[in-house]
Scaffold this motif. Sequence first.
Motif, PDB file in Angstrom:
ATOM      1  N   PRO A 297      -0.693   9.314  18.199  1.00 12.47           N
ATOM      2  CA  PRO A 297      -0.020   9.007  19.468  1.00 12.47           C
ATOM      3  C   PRO A 297      -1.052   8.784  20.575  1.00 12.47           C
ATOM      4  O   PRO A 297      -2.142   9.357  20.546  1.00 12.47           O
ATOM      5  N   PRO A 298      -0.731   7.975  21.580  1.00 13.14           N
ATOM      6  CA  PRO A 298      -1.683   7.669  22.650  1.00 13.14           C
ATOM      7  C   PRO A 298      -2.232   8.899  23.373  1.00 13.14           C
ATOM      8  O   PRO A 298      -3.404   8.918  23.748  1.00 13.14           O
ATOM      9  N   ASP A 299      -1.401   9.943  23.555  1.00 12.96           N
ATOM     10  CA  ASP A 299      -1.886  11.116  24.285  1.00 12.96           C
ATOM     11  C   ASP A 299      -2.998  11.828  23.507  1.00 12.96           C
ATOM     12  O   ASP A 299      -3.961  12.332  24.106  1.00 12.96           O
ATOM     13  N   ARG A 300      -2.904  11.856  22.179  1.00 10.30           N
ATOM     14  CA  ARG A 300      -3.964  12.472  21.381  1.00 10.30           C
ATOM     15  C   ARG A 300      -5.240  11.633  21.422  1.00 10.30           C
ATOM     16  O   ARG A 300      -6.353  12.167  21.468  1.00 10.30           O
ATOM     17  N   VAL A 301      -5.081  10.319  21.399  1.00  3.72           N
ATOM     18  CA  VAL A 301      -6.250   9.438  21.488  1.00  3.72           C
ATOM     19  C   VAL A 301      -6.935   9.618  22.837  1.00  3.72           C
ATOM     20  O   VAL A 301      -8.163   9.656  22.932  1.00  3.72           O
ATOM     21  N   LEU A 302      -6.139   9.770  23.880  1.00  2.26           N
ATOM     22  CA  LEU A 302      -6.681   9.961  25.221  1.00  2.26           C
ATOM     23  C   LEU A 302      -7.464  11.266  25.309  1.00  2.26           C
ATOM     24  O   LEU A 302      -8.557  11.317  25.891  1.00  2.26           O
ATOM     25  N   ARG A 303      -6.934  12.325  24.719  1.00  2.00           N
ATOM     26  CA  ARG A 303      -7.647  13.615  24.729  1.00  2.00           C
ATOM     27  C   ARG A 303      -8.965  13.506  23.973  1.00  2.00           C
ATOM     28  O   ARG A 303      -9.981  14.059  24.388  1.00  2.00           O
ATOM     29  N   HIS A 304      -8.943  12.786  22.852  1.00  2.00           N
ATOM     30  CA  HIS A 304     -10.185  12.594  22.093  1.00  2.00           C
ATOM     31  C   HIS A 304     -11.198  11.783  22.898  1.00  2.00           C
ATOM     32  O   HIS A 304     -12.397  12.092  22.900  1.00  2.00           O
ATOM     33  N   LEU A 305     -10.715  10.764  23.597  1.00  2.00           N
ATOM     34  CA  LEU A 305     -11.607   9.903  24.372  1.00  2.00           C
ATOM     35  C   LEU A 305     -12.366  10.701  25.424  1.00  2.00           C
ATOM     36  O   LEU A 305     -13.574  10.512  25.612  1.00  2.00           O
ATOM     37  N   TYR A 306     -11.674  11.623  26.090  1.00  2.00           N
ATOM     38  CA  TYR A 306     -12.289  12.361  27.194  1.00  2.00           C
ATOM     39  C   TYR A 306     -12.813  13.731  26.796  1.00  2.00           C
ATOM     40  O   TYR A 306     -13.323  14.456  27.648  1.00  2.00           O
ATOM     41  N   ALA A 307     -12.664  14.121  25.549  1.00  2.00           N
ATOM     42  CA  ALA A 307     -13.049  15.462  25.136  1.00  2.00           C
ATOM     43  C   ALA A 307     -14.503  15.760  25.493  1.00  2.00           C
ATOM     44  O   ALA A 307     -15.416  15.022  25.137  1.00  2.00           O
TER      45      ALA A 307
ATOM     46  N   LEU B   9      -6.311   4.959  17.351  1.00  2.00           N
ATOM     47  CA  LEU B   9      -5.245   4.262  18.070  1.00  2.00           C
ATOM     48  C   LEU B   9      -4.178   3.755  17.099  1.00  2.00           C
ATOM     49  O   LEU B   9      -2.992   3.679  17.448  1.00  2.00           O
ATOM     50  N   CYS B  10      -4.587   3.426  15.864  1.00  2.00           N
ATOM     51  CA  CYS B  10      -3.645   2.966  14.837  1.00  2.00           C
ATOM     52  C   CYS B  10      -2.810   4.107  14.255  1.00  2.00           C
ATOM     53  O   CYS B  10      -1.686   3.894  13.793  1.00  2.00           O
ATOM     54  N   THR B  11      -3.369   5.322  14.239  1.00  2.00           N
ATOM     55  CA  THR B  11      -2.774   6.400  13.439  1.00  2.00           C
ATOM     56  C   THR B  11      -2.303   7.600  14.242  1.00  2.00           C
ATOM     57  O   THR B  11      -1.671   8.493  13.682  1.00  2.00           O
TER      58      THR B  11
ATOM     59  N   ALA C  94      -1.994   0.703  23.222  1.00  2.00           N
ATOM     60  CA  ALA C  94      -3.068   1.130  24.114  1.00  2.00           C
ATOM     61  C   ALA C  94      -2.656   1.190  25.580  1.00  2.00           C
ATOM     62  O   ALA C  94      -3.438   1.665  26.419  1.00  2.00           O
ATOM     63  N   LYS C  95      -1.466   0.730  25.932  1.00  2.00           N
ATOM     64  CA  LYS C  95      -1.070   0.640  27.342  1.00  2.00           C
ATOM     65  C   LYS C  95      -1.230   1.950  28.113  1.00  2.00           C
ATOM     66  O   LYS C  95      -1.770   1.947  29.231  1.00  2.00           O
ATOM     67  N   PRO C  96      -0.780   3.103  27.573  1.00  2.00           N
ATOM     68  CA  PRO C  96      -0.950   4.351  28.344  1.00  2.00           C
ATOM     69  C   PRO C  96      -2.412   4.698  28.603  1.00  2.00           C
ATOM     70  O   PRO C  96      -2.752   5.195  29.677  1.00  2.00           O
ATOM     71  N   LEU C  97      -3.290   4.436  27.643  1.00  2.00           N
ATOM     72  CA  LEU C  97      -4.708   4.709  27.827  1.00  2.00           C
ATOM     73  C   LEU C  97      -5.300   3.797  28.898  1.00  2.00           C
ATOM     74  O   LEU C  97      -6.072   4.237  29.758  1.00  2.00           O
TER      75      LEU C  97
END
Length: 304
Positions: free
Chosen positions: A287-297, A283-285, A42-45
């Motif tokens: 990459p952090p950049d994809r999780v970040l895009r989903h978070l802010y979508a 976050l488990c499955t 989670a560090k990058p997020l």
Amino acid sequence: LYLRHEIGVSTRKVPRAIEDLFGFGFTAAALLNFERLLGDQAKPLVEDIRKKIASDEGAVHADETYWLLDGQRSYYWIHGTDKHIHFQFDTSRAGEVSREVLGEDFLGTLVTDCYSAYDAQGARAKQKCLAHLARTARDWQKLTEAGSDAFRFFDAVKSFVKRGCEFHQRRDRLSRKRREDESAWLRRKLGRLATWKLDHDKALTLQERIKRYRDCWLVFLDDRRVPPTNNLAERCLRPLVILRKITFGHRTPAAAAAMARLMTIKETAKRHGRKVLDLFYRLCTQPPDRVLRHLYAGSPGTGC
């Protein structure tokens, strides 16, 4: 992790619950290790969330609560806006922690209580929490004699806070003339509180606090983005207070830091309309950049 961080189930009870529900066994130690691994993921997020808070030119709320690290008192710090929440674990309660999160030249308004650690934080403006002021006046008024100058002073403080909070809540429904009149009344009242003749120790202490932060009580009058209270930060700290009672703290700094990162992700996800369970799974499955895009979508101002 959802059961532990969102529901508040203790570390030892989570494995039992999962095994009873799904027949899948693991130890509490395995859960803690998995939490640390996911905290690293989670560090990058978390860093992105911190940067967004530090660059916010509106109101940023800050507060802290104690935590036990191997039996010794440490702290979780929170800095947050309506859209982003950041938790930081540190063994120190010094102001350097806040300056590390926001930077030395923060351009927003910092909303806090009167804890002196925030005094050295650079900011465009600072708003002190009126709710804390009223709470102190209410508690200390019990130590005074009814009808005394100190008693009336504490009453006046509570009246000042109530009217200020009501103004903030109703300001959009008030006419321009009424807003100007209310602002003028609050400024006059603040001046009277600062010059009230007193001889009661507690009343004098509160008056000194009012005078010390005289420029920090009514910032919300001139900036509608700034609330008069620090309730946002206090609400975000409540889950930690509950976890503290359940877990009795951490044994290692790494585990405490991992929980701070996961709390950051969890609370920010809620403010973007995301399900915490879904975000933990991503976050488990992913990459952090994809999780970040989903978070802010779909969120304005994020480029997503």
